[in-house]
Design an enzyme around this catalytic site. Structure first.
Site, PDB file in Angstrom:
ATOM      1  N   GLU A 134      36.374  34.313  -9.631  1.00 54.18           N
ATOM      2  CA  GLU A 134      37.111  33.619 -10.704  1.00 54.18           C
ATOM      3  C   GLU A 134      37.358  34.601 -11.838  1.00 54.18           C
ATOM      4  O   GLU A 134      36.509  35.448 -12.103  1.00 54.18           O
ATOM      5  CB  GLU A 134      36.249  32.508 -11.336  1.00 54.18           C
ATOM      6  N   LYS A 136      37.147  36.160 -15.393  1.00 50.75           N
ATOM      7  CA  LYS A 136      36.164  36.012 -16.467  1.00 50.75           C
ATOM      8  C   LYS A 136      36.945  35.828 -17.766  1.00 50.75           C
ATOM      9  O   LYS A 136      37.571  36.762 -18.266  1.00 50.75           O
ATOM     10  CB  LYS A 136      35.268  37.247 -16.528  1.00 50.75           C
ATOM     11  N   ASP A 138      37.827  35.366 -21.587  1.00 51.46           N
ATOM     12  CA  ASP A 138      37.256  35.932 -22.811  1.00 51.46           C
ATOM     13  C   ASP A 138      37.259  34.879 -23.916  1.00 51.46           C
ATOM     14  O   ASP A 138      38.156  34.828 -24.747  1.00 51.46           O
ATOM     15  CB  ASP A 138      38.102  37.146 -23.223  1.00 51.46           C
ATOM     16  N   TYR A 245      33.794  25.757 -15.213  1.00 55.65           N
ATOM     17  CA  TYR A 245      33.369  26.593 -14.085  1.00 55.65           C
ATOM     18  C   TYR A 245      31.921  26.427 -13.641  1.00 55.65           C
ATOM     19  O   TYR A 245      31.488  27.078 -12.704  1.00 55.65           O
ATOM     20  CB  TYR A 245      33.657  28.073 -14.353  1.00 55.65           C
ATOM     21  N   LYS A 333      33.423  43.819 -14.401  1.00 54.82           N
ATOM     22  CA  LYS A 333      34.207  44.012 -15.622  1.00 54.82           C
ATOM     23  C   LYS A 333      35.411  44.929 -15.383  1.00 54.82           C
ATOM     24  O   LYS A 333      35.338  45.861 -14.586  1.00 54.82           O
ATOM     25  CB  LYS A 333      33.321  44.631 -16.730  1.00 54.82           C
ATOM     26  N   CYS A 427      18.470  64.057 -44.743  1.00 57.10           N
ATOM     27  CA  CYS A 427      19.039  62.717 -44.755  1.00 57.10           C
ATOM     28  C   CYS A 427      20.157  62.663 -45.793  1.00 57.10           C
ATOM     29  O   CYS A 427      19.939  63.035 -46.946  1.00 57.10           O
ATOM     30  CB  CYS A 427      17.945  61.707 -45.087  1.00 57.10           C
ATOM     31  N   CYS A 430      18.880  60.152 -48.793  1.00 54.70           N
ATOM     32  CA  CYS A 430      17.782  60.439 -49.738  1.00 54.70           C
ATOM     33  C   CYS A 430      17.434  61.919 -49.791  1.00 54.70           C
ATOM     34  O   CYS A 430      16.570  62.326 -50.557  1.00 54.70           O
ATOM     35  CB  CYS A 430      16.537  59.649 -49.351  1.00 54.70           C
ATOM     36  N   CYS A 445      15.130  60.623 -40.480  1.00 53.92           N
ATOM     37  CA  CYS A 445      14.863  60.929 -41.884  1.00 53.92           C
ATOM     38  C   CYS A 445      13.378  60.721 -42.138  1.00 53.92           C
ATOM     39  O   CYS A 445      12.800  59.735 -41.699  1.00 53.92           O
ATOM     40  CB  CYS A 445      15.691  59.980 -42.751  1.00 53.92           C
ATOM     41  N   CYS A 451      13.484  56.293 -48.883  1.00 51.97           N
ATOM     42  CA  CYS A 451      14.897  56.427 -48.538  1.00 51.97           C
ATOM     43  C   CYS A 451      15.526  55.040 -48.671  1.00 51.97           C
ATOM     44  O   CYS A 451      15.092  54.090 -48.013  1.00 51.97           O
ATOM     45  CB  CYS A 451      15.031  56.947 -47.109  1.00 51.97           C
TER      46      CYS A 451
END
Ligand code: IVH
Length: 697
Positions: A134, A136, A138, A245, A333, A427, A430, A445, A451
């Site tokens: 079937e 699929k 969305d 379904y 898919k 980082c 920070c 970090c 941070c």
């Protein structure tokens, strides 16, 4: 909004260390939960479906290689998402769980699926197994409950066990039957996909844009947003449609096969997708997949794959489910849609555990009607592996959502002006050192709670539903309170009372909302130990481990006495490893966390603000609950996989080797040395019949 880390590991799970796998599984669990909430809770995904599927697939492959590391907060244990804390809809407990589907991406995956099914059922391939293919759709799955033919309740999937009550909204949808004929069983739950076709989607977005309102990124978000309206009459104006379904609770069976079931649904007045087809073998399935794929663009609605379901209901019954998905179905898919664009720059985002994630800022490009301008680059290795430079023309892909993935660089299009991206060793938020530990793909970090990015993400986790569950304290509040210097650590949240007057004077706040917020904070002061431990955001400590620690130590005092900066951390570590299901790597992280003087100080400060409740110990009422079982030899009445699945569903753990921890050994035909070993160890040995009697089968 700050993205969390999106790190998809590439190490081969069969040669990875358990340490690394556990770490990666912890990150994956958190990432998937985060994206689930955005997708299902807020209809506002940040990553593409394809990226999401890759995260889930990686999670499964690691869990396949390390079954004992499967976490209770793993995606494989959940369906969809938890319902947002401040949902405006009531909750509905599903009479039968609403499942999700596992995914396949290649023809090979589908061949494997068919072989797996046949093996599970002990069918040798000469016995035909038919499947239904079937499209699929969305959209979003909905369960409709009819009592004596009358539509009485409609619910979203939610977390699979509990969804949102959208009855009032669904009642407004004219394309759905509200009354079934007399032939329908007294209790009849039908499930299917609510969707919006492309024509209505474009019209809706036009209208939204002209009215200065939010436009939807895709048909699925539009369907979800239209259904979840406070004013149900708006739902009625949105022309939502429904393909049926599957079924939920049903008082009497109406068909022996899925194909016959679909025919009944049509008789009852439901729309069933006309492209559905019965297939006799894997070649038929794949031919149907490619045929539907060719029709895809011309269909009036969006589909993102083809679902295959074993036809016979008795086979479906026997195959049952793995945590979140039926074993008897799979979604094949479609590949993601690809387009070209340019990388303008690369930014770094910092997550809760300090992980630095590179994000490509793209020249905006339209993919399937949606404009995209960001793509996650995952980590340094990914940038190196794909040889990505700033200024590169790249192929990106998306599979229906907002942030796509970079597939490859168009090296031929380079003009020499492209710049290498130097991964920062500090980082960007920070400025603390950011280092990459051996065996890890991510830079972290080292700033900890100093941070602001980590503090921000850490606090988001701290107040989240499964932790302190402070619904009213949203991301925006947290950012603002950090910026104002009111919150520098978790304990400060509980001292916000002192800021009530100043808070009420802030833009967007009023005396009433401040009162509500402070009341919510105050309520959360009483918290179960396991939630408290989980809230701390210790690396690798998800809900399952938090619970183990809570059950083991029994109180926060006992935990902090055992592991603290002044304790013998070697001994503490040793004791942690002794706890069943806690490994060395987890113990490393737990000792490092509580053994750090700064952290320890923050925690004791926090504990003083709270009432932490001792854990409730589980009741053990099933005969196999918590028992360790080993199967050996050939079983006659069902495949090993089926026997294992049954045992696990009764709360047992199944192992491959006999040891002192084994409670039962089940011996089939041609059993080897295990039976002797079990006898030597005095373990209870059962033959196949004895075992089936024991489990009441
Ligand atoms: S069957 C146990 N069939 O896909 C049966 N699902 O990714 C589970 N979906 O939650 C669902 N079209 O929302 C099934 N023909 C179809 C479908 C379909 C779309 C959705 C559904 C499900 C999700 C899983």
């Amino acid at each position: 909004m700050t993205n969390p880390t999106l790190v998809i590991g590439t190490d081969d799970p069969t040669i990875m260390s358990a340490n690394d796998a556990a770490l990666e599984l912890a990150t994956l669990a958190a990432e998937i939960i985060y994206h689930d909430e955005l997708y299902h809770g807020q209809d506002a995904p940040e990553i593409s479906d394809m990226d999401y599927d890759l995260l889930v697939a990686r999670n499964s492959s690691l869990e396949g290689a390390f079954p004992y590391l499967v976490r209770t907060d793993s995606a494989s244990k959940r369906v969809g998402t938890v319902i947002p804390a401040q949902s405006m809809f009531g909750k509905v407990r599903h009479a039968r769980a609403m499942l999700s589907l596992s995914n396949g991406f290649s023809d090979e995956d589908i061949k494997d699926f068919v072989t797996r099914v046949q093996k599970f059922l002990s069918l040798d391939g000469t016995i035909p197994t038919q499947f239904i293919a079937e499209p699929k759709i969305d959209g979003l799955s909905i369960s409709l409950r009819y009592i004596d033919g009358k539509l009485l309740e409609a619910a979203t999937r939610g977390d699979g066990s509990e969804g949102e009550d959208v009855t009032a909204n669904v009642m407004q949808i004219s394309s759905l039957p509200k009354q079934l004929g007399a032939q329908s069983p007294p209790i009849f739950e039908v499930r299917g996909e609510m969707y919006m076709d492309r024509h209505n989607f474009l019209a809706l977005n036009d209208a939204q844009a002209s009215a200065g309102k939010k436009v939807f990124a895709n048909t699925r978000n539009a369907a979800a947003g239209s259904l979840r309206q406070k004013d149900a009459s708006i739902t009625g104006q949105r022309n939502l449609q429904f393909f049926a379904y599957s079924m939920g609770e049903i008082s009497a069976p109406i068909a022996d096969t899925h194909w016959a079931f679909l025919a009944k649904l049509q008789e009852y007045g439901f729309s069933v997708n006309p492209l559905s087809q019965r297939c006799d073998n894997v070649d038929d399935l794949l031919a149907t997949y490619y045929k539907i794929g060719r029709q895809r663009a011309a269909l009036p609605y969006d589909i993102d794959g083809v679902v295959y379901k074993i036809d016979r209901h008795d086979y479906q019954q026997r195959l049952g489910q793995v945590a979140r998905a039926p074993r008897w179905a799979i979604a094949h898919k479609f590949p993601a849609e690809q387009v070209e664009t340019e990388i303008i720059t690369i930014d770094i985002q910092v997550g809760r555990t300090g992980a630095l994630t590179p994000v490509a800022r793209l020249a905006p490009v339209s993919v399937g009607g949606v404009t995209v301008s960001n793509a996650t680059l995952h980590n340094e290795d990914e940038i190196t592996r794909k040889d990505i430079k700033i200024g590169d023309r790249v192929v990106i892909q998306r599979a229906g959502d907002v942030i796509p993935q970079v597939v490859r660089v168009l090296v031929g299009a380079r003009n020499g002006a492209e710049q290498r991206f130097n991964f920062p060793d500090h980082c960007p938020v920070c400025n603390a050192a950011a280092t990459r530990h051996e065996g890890e793909a991510v830079h972290r970090c080292s700033g900890g709670l100093n941070c602001s990015a980590q503090l921000n993400e850490g606090l988001k986790h701290f107040v989240s539903r499964d932790a302190f569950d402070i619904g009213g304290l949203g991301t925006r509040h947290i950012q603002q309170f950090i910026a104002l210097g009111w919150v520098r650590n978790p304990a400060d949240i509980f001292r916000l009372n002192d800021k009530a007057a100043e808070m009420a004077a802030l833009d967007g706040y009023g005396a009433l909302s401040v009162k509500k917020l402070l009341a919510a904070i105050s309520t959360s002061r009483e918290i179960k130990l396991e939630r408290f431990i989980y809230a701390l955001g210790i690396r690798q400590v998800g809900q399952a481990t938090a619970r183990l620690l809570a059950l083991h130590y029994g109180s926060i005092e006992a935990l902090l006495t055992a592991v603290n900066p002044d304790a013998d951390l070697n001994a503490a570590h040793h004791a942690l490893v002794e706890i069943d299901q806690i490994g060395v790597a987890m113990a490393d992280d737990v000792t490092a966390f509580f053994g750090n003087a700064n952290t320890y100080h923050l925690i004791t400060d926090l504990v003083n603000e709270l009432t932490i409740l001792r854990p409730e110990y589980p009741k053990k009422n099933s005969l196999l609950y918590g028992k360790m079982i080993v199967f050996t030899g050939t079983l006659v009445q069902m495949s090993r996989a089926e026997a294992k699945a049954r045992a696990e569903s009764l709360g047992a753990r199944v192992s491959g080797t006999v040891s002192v921890k084994t409670d039962f050994l089940v011996v089939g035909a041609d059993a080897g040395a295990k039976a002797q070993k079990a006898a030597d160890l005095g373990i209870r040995v059962l033959d196949e019949n004895g075992y089936f009697t024991l489990i009441g089968s």
